[in-house]
Scaffold this motif. Structure first.
Motif, mmCIF file in Angstrom:
data_model
loop_
_atom_site.group_PDB
_atom_site.id
_atom_site.type_symbol
_atom_site.label_atom_id
_atom_site.label_comp_id
_atom_site.label_asym_id
_atom_site.label_seq_id
_atom_site.Cartn_x
_atom_site.Cartn_y
_atom_site.Cartn_z
ATOM 1 N N ASP A 375 0.786 -1.053 -0.070
ATOM 2 C CA ASP A 375 -0.001 -0.055 0.048
ATOM 3 C C ASP A 375 0.971 1.252 -0.023
ATOM 4 O O ASP A 375 0.654 2.209 -0.748
ATOM 5 N N ARG A 376 1.922 1.265 0.664
ATOM 6 C CA ARG A 376 2.778 2.462 0.790
ATOM 7 C C ARG A 376 3.679 2.528 -0.505
ATOM 8 O O ARG A 376 3.723 3.735 -1.099
ATOM 9 N N HIS A 393 -2.231 -2.901 -5.225
ATOM 10 C CA HIS A 393 -3.575 -3.251 -4.689
ATOM 11 C C HIS A 393 -4.864 -2.402 -5.197
ATOM 12 O O HIS A 393 -4.888 -1.369 -4.820
ATOM 13 N N GLN A 394 -5.730 -3.568 -5.553
ATOM 14 C CA GLN A 394 -6.846 -2.626 -6.333
ATOM 15 C C GLN A 394 -7.936 -3.857 -6.355
ATOM 16 O O GLN A 394 -7.637 -5.105 -6.431
ATOM 17 N N ASP A 395 -9.109 -3.140 -6.056
ATOM 18 C CA ASP A 395 -10.516 -4.307 -6.192
ATOM 19 C C ASP A 395 -10.410 -5.296 -5.359
ATOM 20 O O ASP A 395 -10.476 -6.586 -5.674
ATOM 21 N N GLY A 401 1.542 -8.585 -11.534
ATOM 22 C CA GLY A 401 2.076 -7.831 -12.883
ATOM 23 C C GLY A 401 2.349 -6.456 -12.441
ATOM 24 O O GLY A 401 3.334 -5.831 -12.853
ATOM 25 N N THR A 402 1.129 -5.556 -12.029
ATOM 26 C CA THR A 402 1.519 -4.314 -11.704
ATOM 27 C C THR A 402 2.572 -4.017 -10.701
ATOM 28 O O THR A 402 3.502 -3.223 -10.741
ATOM 29 N N LEU A 403 2.699 -5.013 -9.444
ATOM 30 C CA LEU A 403 3.673 -4.908 -8.357
ATOM 31 C C LEU A 403 4.797 -4.878 -8.864
ATOM 32 O O LEU A 403 5.879 -4.176 -8.787
ATOM 33 N N GLY A 404 5.177 -5.969 -10.115
ATOM 34 C CA GLY A 404 6.522 -6.187 -10.557
ATOM 35 C C GLY A 404 6.730 -5.173 -11.541
ATOM 36 O O GLY A 404 8.155 -4.626 -11.353
#
Ligand code: OX2
Length: 797
Positions: A375-376, A393-395, A401-404
């Motif tokens: 989250d941070r 972190h969504q929905d 993939g987004t985190l990567g």
């Protein structure tokens, strides 16, 4: 090393390592003794490479992958150490059959398919190039399941390569890393202490990976999970035997099995635990190694490059931030910057069902501190980019993939088309925010295993013509182009292929009791079984072809052997139906007196690296027929091209680049482009229309429906025929007509053997660019910013 020294070394290990008398030694004992003798030759070079890396304070590359599909290692080691002659002669003197020993080695299947095999090719190329690197994986007790067929159905049995001692590894009990899960977090200002509720240990097992001519050696470090607290003696003494062993059994389950999924996201808690176990152990080991040399963590990106192989190790970002920030006290933003500059991420697929997500509840329970840090990280990323809509972190889920992407300085695709599609589909928003982050690195394969080792006939013909420089400069293969113009040389090229086909025919006859004609077209589709790879397109064309031969059996057909190989994910019913259909077809067609001279279907079970090494050198035609836009790259396509198979394929993945390099005239192209696929899919009734317009397709589907291939159960393939007729997301029907046309072009081309051989030889000559050495050089330049070290002297032949 001379043959007699080799012989003595083998005998020494037989007696003193294995405790066996030569008079009673079995194949296993001889193989182990030989492996240890060869391994001894590797160790000094491996140490020397490590010493140099430390002495010169070199930057290291750490390749984190949940899969390493390494296959057998003995022949690889013998060839790269140039010990072939010594070994052959030593074994001759001992009256031991070299091939029997090779076949006795278990095939280490610590991966599912292309992704895992790529990691294995990369390890070999890094060693060949002299790049200080280390691979981190999991030491699965059971690799990918063993496949057999019962009445044509796929049956899965556990694979147990570790039931025998693994000759190549060194256990490192001293490298034991604590790994925690669950528990609670105590925040102290911006930082926090994490108190996990469950602990276990990651123990290292090291396998040396030796490059060509033994010039450099790197390490593949595989983690085994162990209980933190062993056996409960008090409970045992109370007679509670099962409970006494329970904690141990639970802890060990983490490295027990490889998940057999290729492209389906596995929403399983154990899988997430495996991912964290692997990544946390590797990151901690990297930091430990770094801190043994340097005392300033700000230097990390200069001295270490961490590559994450798909999203499976994508928790590396938050874990590294946690160590730098919580444990070492670095400012949060600085920690994110350091982590990001150290890490880069390879994406291997655009299929939405393969993009990993984890529910926030599960993630928060297992990794409470990481959830807070994600989250941070999102929050910081929103501030950096001034946008609110792209979050890991969504929905209610964490999108790996987004985190990567957010935690990497570079994100790469694995073929030119795939990389471009990334920019416009999965990572469209992120690409707009970070236009310099996505780069392309087209995959490659090691020419040592995939030509020199698996196809000795072709390899020696090439070496005789142009020397052995091609082995580590595969682009030099283009030097055979002038030879291709020489009819005598071309005859030898064709003879090598023919001999490989005869070998394969004999093997098929022995193991499957099917007779095939070595003069037929050997038409091969080997890869995981999946709708997007479209084995069913191939099957439908096979049925249509069979029907035409039956209509007119004396029309002088060009004989074909359709060879399939591949495993279906155990829960993927549709894929398993495709396997069964192929086997049902084989049963009917191979015994059809009208057609079997012209058409055979062969599906050897348990496709793995070793079987690939057997099939690929004998291929005439390589089936690369995925729906355009779906196969990120493919690497089997490269291996087959290198070995002189012509491709029948769509404009998908690396096929595009293969076709450009080998020349359009030496490639059988068919099908819609990725753009056309997207447009056609939007048209209602596309499948029904395609069927109405092609009587062959309609008749082939009708044959399946009629139960010709499953007389005891005519409705067996209802789901396949229904899906294709009404839904057909992967556009099998819409591409059928053009595929049929291309297949008939293949028939025509094959009737001119000289011209076919010329085309095949040109495929080999122009495939050198698909060496994984070229790929690794690309990563070094564009992503890792690192050099190779001056190498150790060549191992003498
Ligand atoms: C595979 C891709 O499907 C294949 O196209 C590619 O060649 C290979 O990775 C190596 O890059 N699991 N396996 C893959 O992607 C995923 C996810």
């Amino acid at each position: 090393m001379t043959a007699s020294e080799m012989k003595n070394a083998i005998l020494h290990h037989l007696v003193y390592t294995l405790g066996k008398d030569a008079a009673h030694a079995k194949t296993y004992d001889w193989r182990m003794a030989l492996s240890f003798a060869v391994r001894d030759q590797i160790v000094d070079r491996w140490f020397e490479a490590t010493r140099r890396t430390y002495a010169e304070h070199r930057k290291r590359v750490y390749y984190l992958s949940l899969e390493f599909l390494i296959g057998r290692l003995l022949k690889d080691a013998v060839i790269n150490m140039r010990l072939e002659e010594a070994v052959q002669d030593a074994l001759d003197a001992l009256k031991i059959d070299w091939h029997e020993l090779l076949e006795d080695e278990p095939d280490a299947a610590l991966g599912n398919g292309g992704l895992g095999r790529l990691a294995a090719c990369f390890m070999e190329s890094q060693a060949t190039l002299g790049l200080p690197a280390m691979g981190y994986g999991i030491r699965y007790e059971h690799g990918l399941f063993r496949q057999s067929f019962e009445d044509g159905r796929q049956v899965e049995e556990p694979e147990d390569w570790l039931s025998q001692t693994h000759a190549w590894e060194f256990v490192r009990p001293e490298v034991a890393i604590d790994i925690g899960f669950g528990g609670h977090v105590q925040e102290i200002g911006s930082r926090a202490n994490w108190y996990p509720s469950e602990m276990l240990i990651a123990m290292a097992h090291d396998t040396p990976v030796i490059g060509w001519k033994g010039r450099w050696g790197n390490t593949l470090r595989l983690w085994e999970s162990r209980p933190m607290h062993g056996f409960d003696l008090a409970r045992f003494n109370r007679g509670d035997y099962a409970a006494a062993a329970e904690p141990e059994a639970l802890a060990r389950t983490l490295s027990r099995v490889l998940y057999p999924d290729d492209h389906t996201e596995q929403g399983k808690e154990l899988r997430l635990k495996q991912e964290f176990f692997h990544t946390a152990a590797s990151i901690r080991d990297i930091i430990r190694r770094f801190e043994s040399e340097y005392d300033d963590l700000k230097l990390l990106p200069k001295k270490a490059a961490i590559q994450i192989n798909d999203t499976h190790p994508a928790i590396a970002g938050p874990e590294l931030v946690r160590i730098l920030h919580d444990e070492r006290g670095m400012d949060f933003e600085e920690a994110v910057g350091i982590a990001r500059n150290t890490i880069s991420y390879t994406n291997h697929t655009l299929l939405p069902e393969a993009l990993e997500t984890w529910g926030e509840a599960r993630m928060g329970r297992l990794l409470p501190r990481h959830m807070q840090l994600i989250d941070r990280i999102d929050d910081l990323h929103r501030r950096e980019t001034g946008t609110g809509h792209v979050n890991a972190h969504q929905d209610g889920k964490v999108h790996m993939g987004t985190l990567g992407f957010i935690m990497a300085h570079k994100v790469n695709g694995v073929a030119a088309l795939h990389t471009e599609l990334q920019k416009t589909t999965v990572f469209k928003d992120l690409h707009e925010l970070h236009p310099d982050r996505i780069v392309n690195q087209t995959n490659g394969v090691t020419p040592r295993r995939w030509l020199l080792s698996c196809n000795p006939r072709l390899a020696s013909l090439i070496t005789e013509g142009i020397g052995d420089g091609w082995v580590d400069h595969a682009e030099d293969l283009e030097k055979i182009e002038p030879l291709v113009a020489d009819p005598a040389w071309l005859d030898r090229y064709a003879a090598a292929k023919k001999a490989n086909k005869v070998d394969l025919s004999n093997w098929i006859a022995e193991t499957m009791e099917i007779g095939v004609d070595p003069d037929a077209i050997f038409d091969i589709q080997v890869k995981r079984i999946h709708e997007y790879k479209r084995q069913h397109l191939n099957l439908l064309e096979t049925i249509a072809h069979w029907q035409e031969i039956r209509d007119n059996p004396n029309a002088g057909w060009v004989p074909r052997v359709k060879i399939f190989g591949g495993k279906a994910f155990p829960n993927y019913i549709y894929a398993k139906d495709m396997v069964r259909l192929a086997n049902d077809m084989a049963r009917v067609m191979n015994s059809d007196p009208l057609t079997s001279r012209y058409l055979k279907v062969v599906f050897p079970p348990n496709y793995n690296v070793s079987l690939a090494e057997r099939l690929i050198p004998a291929a005439d035609l390589s089936e690369q027929i995925s729906t355009a836009g779906k196969e990120a790259s493919g690497t089997g396509n490269m291996k087959l091209t290198l070995n002189g198979a012509l491709t029948i394929g769509t404009l998908d993945g690396a096929n595009v680049e293969i076709r450009e390099l080998v020349g359009a005239e030496n490639f059988f192209l068919f099908g819609m482009t990725a753009e056309e696929v997207m447009a056609r899919r939007a048209e209602a009734g596309h499948a029904a229309r395609a069927i109405a317009e092609d009587h062959r397709l309609a008749r082939a589907l009708e044959a399946i429906r009629s139960g010709i291939f499953s007389p005891d159960e005519p409705g067996r393939y209802h789901s396949i025929t229904e899906n294709l007729s009404h839904h057909d997301y992967f556009m099998v029907c819409s591409d059928f007509t053009d595929y049929w046309r291309a297949q008939r072009e293949v028939d025509t081309a094959f009737t001119d053997p000289k011209d076919w051989a010329r085309k095949a030889a040109l495929n080999t000559a122009r495939a050198g660019w698909f060496s994984s050495d070229r790929t690794i050089r690309g990563y070094m330049k564009d992503i890792w910013h690192t050099d190779a070290a001056p190498q150790v002297a060549d191992a003498a032949e």
